[in-house]
Design a protein around this motif. Sequence first.
Motif, short mmCIF file in Angstrom:
data_model
loop_
_atom_site.label_atom_id
_atom_site.label_comp_id
_atom_site.label_asym_id
_atom_site.label_seq_id
_atom_site.Cartn_x
_atom_site.Cartn_y
_atom_site.Cartn_z
N LYS A 2 0.81 -1.20 0.00
CA LYS A 2 0.00 0.00 0.00
C LYS A 2 0.85 1.27 0.00
O LYS A 2 0.45 2.30 -0.51
CB LYS A 2 -0.93 -0.02 1.20
CG LYS A 2 -2.14 0.83 1.01
CD LYS A 2 -3.25 0.33 1.89
CE LYS A 2 -4.48 1.11 1.64
NZ LYS A 2 -5.52 0.49 0.94
N LEU A 5 1.54 2.63 -3.57
CA LEU A 5 0.41 3.00 -4.43
C LEU A 5 0.29 4.50 -4.54
O LEU A 5 0.40 5.23 -3.56
CB LEU A 5 -0.89 2.41 -3.91
CG LEU A 5 -0.97 0.89 -3.87
CD1 LEU A 5 -2.34 0.45 -3.37
CD2 LEU A 5 -0.68 0.29 -5.22
N LYS A 6 0.03 4.97 -5.75
CA LYS A 6 -0.14 6.39 -6.00
C LYS A 6 -1.62 6.68 -6.21
O LYS A 6 -2.26 6.09 -7.07
CB LYS A 6 0.66 6.79 -7.23
CG LYS A 6 2.12 6.46 -7.07
CD LYS A 6 2.98 7.61 -7.43
CE LYS A 6 4.37 7.36 -6.98
NZ LYS A 6 5.37 7.01 -7.73
N ARG A 7 -2.13 7.55 -5.39
CA ARG A 7 -3.55 7.89 -5.44
C ARG A 7 -3.91 8.46 -6.81
O ARG A 7 -3.16 9.21 -7.41
CB ARG A 7 -3.85 8.90 -4.35
CG ARG A 7 -5.29 9.31 -4.30
CD ARG A 7 -5.59 9.98 -2.97
NE ARG A 7 -6.86 10.64 -2.98
CZ ARG A 7 -8.03 10.03 -3.02
NH1 ARG A 7 -8.08 8.73 -3.09
NH2 ARG A 7 -9.15 10.71 -3.01
N ASP A 8 -5.08 8.10 -7.27
CA ASP A 8 -5.61 8.62 -8.53
C ASP A 8 -4.70 8.33 -9.72
O ASP A 8 -4.49 9.18 -10.58
CB ASP A 8 -5.89 10.12 -8.44
CG ASP A 8 -7.02 10.43 -7.47
OD1 ASP A 8 -7.81 9.52 -7.16
OD2 ASP A 8 -7.11 11.57 -7.01
N SER A 87 -3.60 3.34 -7.95
CA SER A 87 -4.65 3.07 -6.97
C SER A 87 -5.78 2.24 -7.59
O SER A 87 -6.59 1.68 -6.86
CB SER A 87 -5.21 4.38 -6.41
OG SER A 87 -5.64 5.23 -7.46
N HIS A 88 -5.82 2.18 -8.91
CA HIS A 88 -6.83 1.41 -9.63
C HIS A 88 -6.13 0.68 -10.78
O HIS A 88 -5.10 1.15 -11.27
CB HIS A 88 -7.92 2.32 -10.19
CG HIS A 88 -8.62 3.11 -9.13
ND1 HIS A 88 -8.14 4.32 -8.69
CD2 HIS A 88 -9.72 2.85 -8.42
CE1 HIS A 88 -8.95 4.78 -7.74
NE2 HIS A 88 -9.91 3.92 -7.56
N ASP A 114 -12.17 6.03 -3.80
CA ASP A 114 -11.33 5.08 -3.08
C ASP A 114 -11.94 3.68 -3.03
O ASP A 114 -11.28 2.74 -2.62
CB ASP A 114 -11.09 5.55 -1.65
CG ASP A 114 -10.22 6.78 -1.59
OD1 ASP A 114 -9.35 6.93 -2.46
OD2 ASP A 114 -10.44 7.59 -0.69
N GLY A 117 -11.57 -0.73 -7.25
CA GLY A 117 -10.19 -1.12 -7.46
C GLY A 117 -9.93 -1.66 -8.85
O GLY A 117 -8.81 -1.66 -9.31
#
Length: 127
Positions: A2, A5-8, A87-88, A114, A117
């Motif tokens: 986690k 992971l890079k958001r967006d 993140s996805h 959020d 996934g």
Amino acid sequence: MKDRLKRDRLSLLIPAHQAMATLPPLVCKLLAQAGDAYPVEIVISVDDGQDYRAILPADERIRYAEEGFKSGPAVARNRALAEATGSHVCPIDADDDVSDLFLARPGHLLAGVDTAGLVGGRLTFFA
């Protein structure tokens, strides 16, 4: 995991087996669609021993998973998933042809979300 992971960010997972002819146009199309509003990374998982780096653009958004050899698309996709930092995720086959707006909708829908996934789209099959 986690922590990396890079958001967006959408990670596009592409297993590559005998895809020397189909992978470059797909990757170029995806890179052209990727924008700053919703960044993407393309994770290539080589599964046939070919050197795809030689035929793909040198772009920091392209990453390469640990290579395998004839392990099958599911295993190759899992190697790409292990390397992904988004993140996805969105699985794509190397011989897929995507529309010119393929990344427009997922990027818009996932910005700031959020709870999702896995991203998918409408498929068109050719006979």
